[in-house]
Write a protein that holds these residues in place. Structure first.
Motif, PDB file in Angstrom:
ATOM      1  N   LYS A 177     -12.383  -4.540  -0.245  1.00  0.00           N
ATOM      2  CA  LYS A 177     -11.588  -3.350   0.067  1.00  0.00           C
ATOM      3  C   LYS A 177     -10.278  -3.974  -0.236  1.00  0.00           C
ATOM      4  CE  LYS A 177     -10.598   0.970   0.790  1.00  0.00           C
ATOM      5  NZ  LYS A 177     -10.541   1.992  -0.220  1.00  0.00           N
ATOM      6  N   PRO A 178      -9.439  -3.683  -1.417  1.00  0.00           N
ATOM      7  CA  PRO A 178      -8.099  -4.094  -1.382  1.00  0.00           C
ATOM      8  C   PRO A 178      -7.330  -3.570  -0.322  1.00  0.00           C
ATOM      9  CG  PRO A 178      -8.691  -2.829  -3.195  1.00  0.00           C
ATOM     10  CD  PRO A 178     -10.018  -2.879  -2.474  1.00  0.00           C
ATOM     11  N   SER A 179      -6.232  -4.127   0.305  1.00  0.00           N
ATOM     12  CA  SER A 179      -5.253  -3.696   1.125  1.00  0.00           C
ATOM     13  C   SER A 179      -4.366  -2.434   0.346  1.00  0.00           C
ATOM     14  CB  SER A 179      -4.631  -4.704   1.658  1.00  0.00           C
ATOM     15  OG  SER A 179      -3.691  -5.361   0.604  1.00  0.00           O
ATOM     16  N   MET A 233      -1.081  -1.024  -4.367  1.00  0.00           N
ATOM     17  CA  MET A 233       0.436  -0.685  -4.876  1.00  0.00           C
ATOM     18  C   MET A 233       0.773  -1.733  -5.663  1.00  0.00           C
ATOM     19  SD  MET A 233       1.599   2.230  -3.477  1.00  0.00           S
ATOM     20  CE  MET A 233       3.398   1.983  -3.731  1.00  0.00           C
ATOM     21  N   SER A 234       0.580  -3.057  -5.561  1.00  0.00           N
ATOM     22  CA  SER A 234       0.969  -4.110  -6.441  1.00  0.00           C
ATOM     23  C   SER A 234       0.387  -3.998  -7.600  1.00  0.00           C
ATOM     24  CB  SER A 234       0.692  -5.451  -5.944  1.00  0.00           C
ATOM     25  OG  SER A 234       0.875  -6.363  -6.711  1.00  0.00           O
ATOM     26  N   TRP A 235      -1.215  -3.647  -7.489  1.00  0.00           N
ATOM     27  CA  TRP A 235      -1.673  -3.527  -9.076  1.00  0.00           C
ATOM     28  C   TRP A 235      -1.238  -2.341  -9.670  1.00  0.00           C
ATOM     29  CZ3 TRP A 235      -7.405  -4.007  -6.538  1.00  0.00           C
ATOM     30  CH2 TRP A 235      -7.755  -5.316  -6.396  1.00  0.00           C
ATOM     31  N   MET A 237      -6.987   4.059 -11.049  1.00  0.00           N
ATOM     32  CA  MET A 237      -6.246   4.506  -9.797  1.00  0.00           C
ATOM     33  C   MET A 237      -7.288   5.077  -8.698  1.00  0.00           C
ATOM     34  SD  MET A 237      -2.444   5.302 -10.607  1.00  0.00           S
ATOM     35  CE  MET A 237      -1.259   4.169 -11.356  1.00  0.00           C
ATOM     36  N   TYR A 238      -7.873   5.855  -9.256  1.00  0.00           N
ATOM     37  CA  TYR A 238      -8.718   6.822  -8.049  1.00  0.00           C
ATOM     38  C   TYR A 238      -9.789   5.790  -7.827  1.00  0.00           C
ATOM     39  CZ  TYR A 238     -12.028  10.224  -6.662  1.00  0.00           C
ATOM     40  OH  TYR A 238     -13.277  10.988  -5.936  1.00  0.00           O
ATOM     41  N   ILE A 248      -2.957   8.403  -2.950  1.00  0.00           N
ATOM     42  CA  ILE A 248      -2.499   8.191  -4.147  1.00  0.00           C
ATOM     43  C   ILE A 248      -2.671   9.603  -5.020  1.00  0.00           C
ATOM     44  CG2 ILE A 248      -4.658   7.834  -5.380  1.00  0.00           C
ATOM     45  CD1 ILE A 248      -1.308   5.829  -6.117  1.00  0.00           C
ATOM     46  N   GLY A 249      -2.791  10.744  -4.250  1.00  0.00           N
ATOM     47  CA  GLY A 249      -3.212  11.862  -4.527  1.00  0.00           C
ATOM     48  C   GLY A 249      -2.278  12.447  -5.440  1.00  0.00           C
ATOM     49  N   PRO A 250      -0.766  12.716  -4.441  1.00  0.00           N
ATOM     50  CA  PRO A 250       0.036  13.536  -5.253  1.00  0.00           C
ATOM     51  C   PRO A 250       0.658  12.486  -6.520  1.00  0.00           C
ATOM     52  CG  PRO A 250       0.426  12.959  -2.991  1.00  0.00           C
ATOM     53  CD  PRO A 250      -0.629  12.429  -3.244  1.00  0.00           C
TER      54      PRO A 250
END
Length: 409
Positions: free
Chosen positions: A109-111, A116-118, A190-191, A230-232
């Motif tokens: 599970k990435p932080s 955000m970096s990805w 992203m999702y 990340i939804g918005p």
């Protein structure tokens, strides 16, 4: 020991321990510290199957050549797996031992900071790829590899398209694939990163069996982003903005019309706008032979306005017919020059080359940006005129096309 499912092009089995992955047309093996991609070949594959897979690999080589070229960018893109070299039957890539992003997400599970970096890396990389006039068409977590520092790098351009360097990417459409579908697929990645669940962003879900065009999936088939941090971002950049431009499933003509035929005031008329905001009889009419506003026809009565308007149109119609033909021929000439440069393998943007030729004469005072903008518009018109003339028995038809055919057929 079970026999290998894969063979090299010499017919020798590939040991399972060397296989890093495979897809529909290629297999990636570990050789001398490099990830080497070769055409997929099973023991039961026919020669025709292997030939098709080889052609797919050679098209992918063209993608890497474009991405590694100076062109419209600064050489190799940092967010793409480094391409080390080619042979006639293989692509040699850097080996990233941390594997692909999908496998990583299954176990980790990435932080939030790593996510955000990805996402920044992914967005920047896709922008640079589009700047190189390439459509990816297959963006998925399985096609992102993790470097030693867990940065993400895109690989596998089997489905990608290399477009002409003067392509207007906002209008580019390769059988339904576009900048918009690339961004949509990135939103699905992203999702998946945020939720750990795969997003089925299927570009062919609603198609008829015989329809091979990619089409934007209906919103009802996409998962909800409510409650996701990340939804918005996904809603704004992927779900809302892009479908508003393409959800009506416009054809190429509709999309081109939005780009090339918007209603706008021509630049040449802007200085005259204020002067012409009055009644028609106060317009300054000039005969076609006149190039001086001081020679505009004075209008002193309604009768004179009618008579001189008649004279004006008689003269201007002759000039318009001749100038329209001249414009058509020049549009086509610029298109053919651009096309010839590309056919000769010219690496620089052909429009930039033509612009440079014009500037070197010192005959044109306009800046390079303005010149290139006009050239791109003229080349596009010339291409359509040329293709139309070829369909109608040759370039001589340019003299016979009706006057009201319009500039943006």
């Amino acid at each position: 020991m079970a026999s290998s499912l894969f063979m090299d092009l010499d017919g020798q089995p590939i040991p399972d321990r060397e296989i890093l992955g495979y897809g529909r047309s290629g297999v990636v093996i570990l050789r001398d510290g490099l990830a080497v991609k070769t055409p997929l070949r099973h023991p039961w594959s026919s020669e025709d199957d292997v030939q098709v897979n080889l052609e797919v690999l050679q098209r992918e080589q063209e993608v890497y050549r474009r991405l590694n070229s100076p062109g419209s960018g600064n050489g190799q893109i940092d967010g793409v797996v480094p391409c080390i070299g080619f042979s006639t039957k293989a692509i040699q890539l850097a080996y990233l031992e941390n594997g692909d992003l999908r496998a990583y997400l299954e176990k980790n599970k990435p932080s939030l900071a790593l996510q955000m970096s990805w996402f920044r890396q992914m967005a920047r990389t896709l922008e640079e790829i589009h700047d190189k006039r390439v459509l990816v068409a297959d963006i998925a977590t399985r096609n992102y590899l993790l470097d030693s520092d867990l940065s993400v790098k895109l690989c596998d351009f089997t489905e990608a398209s290399v477009l002409p360097l003067d392509t207007v990417m906002e209008a580019a459409d390769d059988n339904g694939f576009s900048v918009q579908t690339d961004i949509g697929q990135l939103g699905a990645v992203m999702y998946e990163v945020v939720t750990g669940s795969k997003c089925e962003f299927d570009l062919f879900k609603d198609n008829a069996p015989e329809d091979g065009r990619a089409t934007w999936p209906q919103r009802t088939f996409l998962p909800s982003t409510n409650g996701l941090w990340i939804g918005p971002i996904i809603e704004k950049s992927v779900v809302r903005r892009i479908p508003a431009r393409i959800s009506r499933r416009q054809n190429k003509v509709d999309r081109a019309a939005q780009i090339y035929s918007p209603i706008r005031l021509p630049q040449e008329l802007q200085p005259l706008l204020e002067q012409w905001k009055t009644l028609p009889q106060e317009f300054r009419l000039r005969l076609p032979e006149s190039r001086d506003d001081r020679q505009a026809l004075p209008v002193t009565s309604p009768d004179e306005f009618v008579a001189k308007s008649f004279l004006f149109l008689c003269g201007i119609e002759r000039a318009v017919i001749i100038e329209k033909i001249r414009c058509r021929l020049c549009y086509v000439a610029f298109y053919l020059m651009k096309d010839q440069l590309q056919r000769e393998g010219f690496r620089q943007d052909a429009i930039v080359c033509l612009s440079g030729m014009i500037k070197r004469t010192d005959m044109v005072s306009a800046g390079e940006h303005e010149i290139q903008g006009k050239l791109r518009t003229w080349v596009d018109k010339g291409e359509r005129l040329w293709l139309l003339s070829m369909d109608l028995e040759g370039p001589g038809v340019l003299f016979l096309l009706p006057e009201d055919i319009g500039e943006n057929m």
